[in-house]
Design a protein around this motif. Structure first.
Motif, PDB file in Angstrom:
ATOM      1  N   ILE A   1     107.227   4.265  56.243  1.00 20.39           N
ATOM      2  CA  ILE A   1     107.359   4.429  57.694  1.00 20.39           C
ATOM      3  C   ILE A   1     106.024   4.111  58.377  1.00 20.39           C
ATOM      4  O   ILE A   1     104.992   3.951  57.702  1.00 20.39           O
TER       5      ILE A   1
ATOM      6  N   THR B   1     103.810   5.787  60.082  1.00 15.02           N
ATOM      7  CA  THR B   1     102.643   6.660  59.863  1.00 15.02           C
ATOM      8  C   THR B   1     101.986   6.359  58.512  1.00 15.02           C
ATOM      9  O   THR B   1     100.760   6.403  58.382  1.00 15.02           O
TER      10      THR B   1
ATOM     11  N   GLU C   1      99.882   3.237  59.061  1.00 16.31           N
ATOM     12  CA  GLU C   1      98.709   3.493  59.906  1.00 16.31           C
ATOM     13  C   GLU C   1      97.628   4.269  59.160  1.00 16.31           C
ATOM     14  O   GLU C   1      96.452   3.954  59.255  1.00 16.31           O
TER      15      GLU C   1
ATOM     16  N   ARG D   1     108.921   6.458  63.114  1.00 17.87           N
ATOM     17  CA  ARG D   1     108.177   7.659  62.724  1.00 17.87           C
ATOM     18  C   ARG D   1     109.173   8.680  62.176  1.00 17.87           C
ATOM     19  O   ARG D   1     110.377   8.513  62.295  1.00 17.87           O
ATOM     20  N   LYS D   2     108.604   9.753  61.584  1.00 23.39           N
ATOM     21  CA  LYS D   2     109.452  10.726  60.874  1.00 23.39           C
ATOM     22  C   LYS D   2     110.607  11.251  61.715  1.00 23.39           C
ATOM     23  O   LYS D   2     111.744  11.339  61.265  1.00 23.39           O
TER      24      LYS D   2
ATOM     25  N   ASP E   1     105.391  14.666  64.379  1.00 20.70           N
ATOM     26  CA  ASP E   1     105.525  13.505  63.494  1.00 20.70           C
ATOM     27  C   ASP E   1     104.377  13.387  62.494  1.00 20.70           C
ATOM     28  O   ASP E   1     104.149  12.314  61.948  1.00 20.70           O
TER      29      ASP E   1
ATOM     30  N   ARG F   1     101.251  13.141  62.915  1.00 20.99           N
ATOM     31  CA  ARG F   1     100.013  12.456  63.311  1.00 20.99           C
ATOM     32  C   ARG F   1      98.958  13.462  63.732  1.00 20.99           C
ATOM     33  O   ARG F   1      97.791  13.312  63.435  1.00 20.99           O
TER      34      ARG F   1
END
Ligand code: XMP
Length: 304
Positions: free
Chosen positions: A130, A132, A135, A163-164, A258, A260
């Motif tokens: 995914i 994240t 990144e 994202r999640k 999520d 982050r």
């Protein structure tokens, strides 16, 4: 119309157009990302999709059997590959977090998974990477287990842009059971990511027990994620009036959308108290329990 209806239809078509009449493999961990990819690809390919669960010896209590039976119930057969010995021998004496991550990635992709894939002559691999994951790896924070793989086959990653929280919505719309679309995130390096210092079968067993206790005690907390970490350093404790130089477990519990950014859940003190009691009485050798109060950043969610 459901929010992800078009996304789902497009991804199924894309998988079909890419794999054509070939064979593909999905390595399922039971987490929401790999579960979502597995069901998307099963819808696209049916029995031309082979789904495996690699038992690396680092999973939570009863996790391999549980994942296999959940998928059997939704009509997807999953084969368990026993690779415990390979992972433990590769992890011997390794302490550095990124070395651990790299070794787990290498044993998985270059050995266990690659042998399986070659045997069945699959040219395509489905993966639940995914946004994240990508990144954090690119930013140099952590090597996520499934990012930037050099491979002699084609990797298909239908969730790369999500994202999640978005993956959960797709999983829900695909009709996956609640225990999957709501499942707490669990990291690719599994319990090895929750051990500071060397990963041995004995140390994994300690963190596995601690995780089972924690997951049971915090299941109604509504937190985004909670985890137990085994520290490397021992600390001085006292039992029955005598010195007991023992183990320390760190508890983390996170509020996040999520992953982050995240902040420690303000757990009621009696919940923390109950955790300390259970962890120090049910796991031999544990004399100390600490609760992490640092937000992400500067902490990360996992310890390695
Ligand atoms: P960190 O520790 O980087 O974790 O703040 C962010 C989220 O990602 C999960 N995580 C992973 N997930 N492969 C995964 O699929 C990995 O290698 C990995 N490392 C961390 C972590 O549990 C958290 O939800």
């Amino acid at each position: 119309m459901a929010k992800y209806h078009q996304f789902i239809e497009e991804k199924i078509k894309k998988i079909q157009n890419t794999v054509k009449d070939g064979v593909a493999v999905s390595a399922l961990s039971g987490g929401v990302d790999s579960s979502t990819v597995t069901i998307l690809s099963h819808k696209a390919l049916e029995d031309r999709l082979k789904t495996i669960f690699v038992d690396n010896g680092l999973m939570r209590k009863n996790e391999p059997e549980h994942v296999v039976s959940t998928f059997k119930n939704i009509g997807i057969p999953v084969e368990i590959i026993d690779a415990k010995e390979k992972f433990f021998s590769a992890l011997k004496k390794i302490e550095d977090p990124e070395d651990k991550r790299r070794i787990i990635q290498d044993v998985f992709y270059q050995d266990v998974f690659e042998n399986y894939r070659k045997n069945i002559n699959a040219q395509f691999v489905l993966q639940g990477t995914i946004l994240t994951d990508i990144e954090e790896t690119r930013a140099g924070i952590k090597l996520q287990h499934n990012v930037d793989i050099q491979a002699p086959y084609k990797i298909i990653e239908p969730l790369r842009t999500l994202r999640k929280d978005e993956v959960r919505e797709v999983a829900y719309e695909l009709g996956l059971p609640k225990e999957i679309y709501n499942r707490m995130p669990f990291l690719g390096p599994a319990l090895a990511g929750r051990i500071i210092g060397e990963v041995t079968p004995k140390r994994v067993e300690i963190v596995r027990e601690a995780t089972a206790i924690l997951e049971n005690e915090l299941k109604n907390s509504r937190a985004f994620q909670y985890l137990a970490i085994l520290h490397k350093d021992k600390v001085t404790g006292i039992r029955e009036g005598k010195r007991d130089y023992g183990l320390q477990i760190e508890v983390r519990c996170w509020d996040s959308k999520d992953a982050r950014i995240a902040s420690p859940t303000k757990l009621p003190y009696d919940v923390l108290d109950g955790l300390a009691k259970r962890l120090t009485t049910e796991i031999p050798g544990v004399v100390s329990v600490v609760y992490n109060i640092t937000p992400k950043p500067p902490s990360t969610i996992e310890a390695i």
